[in-house]
Design an enzyme around this catalytic site. Structure first.
Site, PDB file in Angstrom:
ATOM      1  N   GLU A 128       0.833  -1.205   0.000  1.00  0.00           N
ATOM      2  CA  GLU A 128       0.000   0.000   0.000  1.00  0.00           C
ATOM      3  C   GLU A 128       0.868   1.255   0.000  1.00  0.00           C
ATOM      4  OE1 GLU A 128      -2.593  -1.239  -1.165  1.00  0.00           O
ATOM      5  OE2 GLU A 128      -4.042  -0.237   0.115  1.00  0.00           O
ATOM      6  N   THR A 181      -5.192   7.344  -6.048  1.00  0.00           N
ATOM      7  CA  THR A 181      -5.379   7.647  -4.622  1.00  0.00           C
ATOM      8  C   THR A 181      -4.570   8.884  -4.232  1.00  0.00           C
ATOM      9  OG1 THR A 181      -5.639   5.307  -4.218  1.00  0.00           O
ATOM     10  CG2 THR A 181      -5.212   6.662  -2.298  1.00  0.00           C
TER      11      THR A 181
HETATM   12  P1  ADP Z   1      -6.758   1.200  -5.754  1.00  0.00           P
HETATM   13  O1  ADP Z   1      -7.402   2.108  -4.723  1.00  0.00           O
HETATM   14  O2  ADP Z   1      -7.759   0.705  -6.743  1.00  0.00           O
HETATM   15  O3  ADP Z   1      -5.904   0.154  -5.121  1.00  0.00           O
HETATM   16  P2  ADP Z   1      -4.507   2.875  -6.063  1.00  0.00           P
HETATM   17  O4  ADP Z   1      -4.494   4.157  -6.800  1.00  0.00           O
HETATM   18  O5  ADP Z   1      -4.412   2.891  -4.588  1.00  0.00           O
HETATM   19  O6  ADP Z   1      -5.776   2.087  -6.570  1.00  0.00           O
HETATM   20  O7  ADP Z   1      -3.279   1.956  -6.529  1.00  0.00           O
HETATM   21  C1  ADP Z   1      -3.031   1.654  -7.801  1.00  0.00           C
HETATM   22  C2  ADP Z   1      -1.570   1.988  -8.111  1.00  0.00           C
HETATM   23  O8  ADP Z   1      -0.725   0.910  -7.684  1.00  0.00           O
HETATM   24  C3  ADP Z   1      -1.380   2.116  -9.610  1.00  0.00           C
HETATM   25  O9  ADP Z   1      -0.446   3.149  -9.834  1.00  0.00           O
HETATM   26  C4  ADP Z   1      -0.798   0.778 -10.004  1.00  0.00           C
HETATM   27  O10 ADP Z   1       0.014   0.825 -11.172  1.00  0.00           O
HETATM   28  C5  ADP Z   1       0.036   0.417  -8.782  1.00  0.00           C
HETATM   29  N1  ADP Z   1       0.205  -1.053  -8.671  1.00  0.00           N
HETATM   30  C6  ADP Z   1       1.373  -1.715  -8.627  1.00  0.00           C
HETATM   31  N2  ADP Z   1       1.172  -3.042  -8.536  1.00  0.00           N
HETATM   32  C7  ADP Z   1      -0.160  -3.236  -8.537  1.00  0.00           C
HETATM   33  C8  ADP Z   1      -0.980  -4.393  -8.447  1.00  0.00           C
HETATM   34  N3  ADP Z   1      -0.471  -5.623  -8.408  1.00  0.00           N
HETATM   35  N4  ADP Z   1      -2.304  -4.213  -8.435  1.00  0.00           N
HETATM   36  C9  ADP Z   1      -2.842  -2.965  -8.508  1.00  0.00           C
HETATM   37  N5  ADP Z   1      -2.123  -1.834  -8.587  1.00  0.00           N
HETATM   38  C10 ADP Z   1      -0.792  -1.960  -8.587  1.00  0.00           C
END
Ligand code: ADP
Length: 309
Positions: A128, A181
């Protein structure tokens, strides 16, 4: 045991009245992952299908959280991770948390479960931190533990599992626009007046109480967000219309899921949930913006190991 296949669920965080602390685990939306032991030490991401996320271990939340876990256990073999990514990153329903949690739960399982589910949370939080720059457990906690969770503290980890009222269903509309986010955090005020804050935590307390009492009337009154929603809703097309129509159709509260753009509604019973779902569809069909909707039960157990081989 050489490998596991698992389902890692999507989650709704914040739930309007619990910014950064409340989360709810979904049953019908999630990623699939396969994790196998490899002779070579280390973490290897060997397949990603569905949504696009990085293969590089240090850039993928599944890689980062698994590395943190094996650093503390130091097994004399490594792990290959395959991800079937169904939850779009940046959708607001815990895409990154699903990958982080799936990875650490799968590896822990292959190692004979040295850690209890709650003890895996700090490792998943490393993922995270990569995704949004801060360690919030509001998606990770329900994805690992299932149900509705309250993060009382992250340092040390202290999670309270809350009761799930009978017949509670969730409806989600996911407009296919990306809100990161980190960007959704930038629109928030850095400080809030005390009166607003006290109204907010009164609602959170009432919400928790409503779950223990199975009291839908109180739940409806308490799913209110007077702080975050006025800022973030501006990033979501037709947010006010979605909220109005949910309310007109007996929603038990409607708000932004996580940092958006997904919008959730809770409902008492499947019939009402389906009506709200159809009303959400009608609103968005007129916008021309691609979208997806889901109706889901509350997932009581979190990540599911589907098979071990
Ligand atoms: P969500 O709230 O849907 O998790 P976020 O904006 O918090 O979305 O996180 C997504 C970010 O994390 C994107 O920039 C994405 O490229 C990165 N990321 C890296 N690895 C992963 C993964 N395995 N799954 C989802 N997002 C990922």
């Amino acid at each position: 045991m050489n490998g596991v296949r698992l389902f890692s669920p999507a989650t709704i965080s914040n739930l309007s009245c619990g910014f950064d602390v409340l989360g709810l685990c979904l049953e019908t939306i999630g990623d699939y992952m396969e994790i196998t032991k490899s002779k070579k030490k280390g973490i290897y991401i060997t397949s990603i299908i569905g949504e696009k996320v990085p293969y590089e271990v240090k850039k993928n939340v599944a890689g980062v959280s698994s590395e943190a876990l094996i650093d503390s256990l130091n097994p004399d073999f490594g792990f290959e991770i395959k991800i079937d990514k169904k939850i779009k990153p940046g959708s607001g329903i815990g895409s990154s948390a699903a990958s982080s949690v799936g990875a650490v739960v799968g590896i822990n399982h292959l190692l004979g479960n040295p850690f209890k589910p709650e003890e895996l949370i700090p490792y998943a939080l490393e993922g995270e931190k990569l995704a949004c720059g801060s360690e919030h457990a509001d998606n990770v906690a329900p994805a690992i533990l299932g149900g509705i969770t309250l993060v009382r503290s992250t340092k040390p980890i202290d999670i309270i599992k809350l009761p799930i009222p009978k017949n509670l269903k969730a409806v989600i509309i996911h407009p296919k626009i990306e809100i990161k986010t980190a960007d959704a955090r930038k629109v928030l005020d850095k400080s809030i007046p005390l009166e607003k804050a006290s109204q907010y935590w009164a609602n959170l307390g009432a919400f928790v109480s409503s779950l223990y009492e199975n009291n839908y009337e109180l739940m409806k009154k308490s799913i209110v967000d007077n702080i975050i929603e006025p800022k973030r809703s501006q990033l979501i097309p037709m947010f006010d219309s979605l909220k109005q129509i949910a309310n007109d159709n007996d929603s038990i509260g409607c708000g932004i899921s996580g940092s958006g753009p997904s919008v959730f509604s809770l409902a008492n019973g499947l019939k009402t949930a389906k009506i709200i779902n159809n009303s959400f569809k009608k609103i968005y069909e007129e916008t021309g913006i691609p979208f997806e909707t889901y109706v889901s039960d509350i997932n009581k157990s979190g990540v599911k190991i589907l098979s071990a081989f």
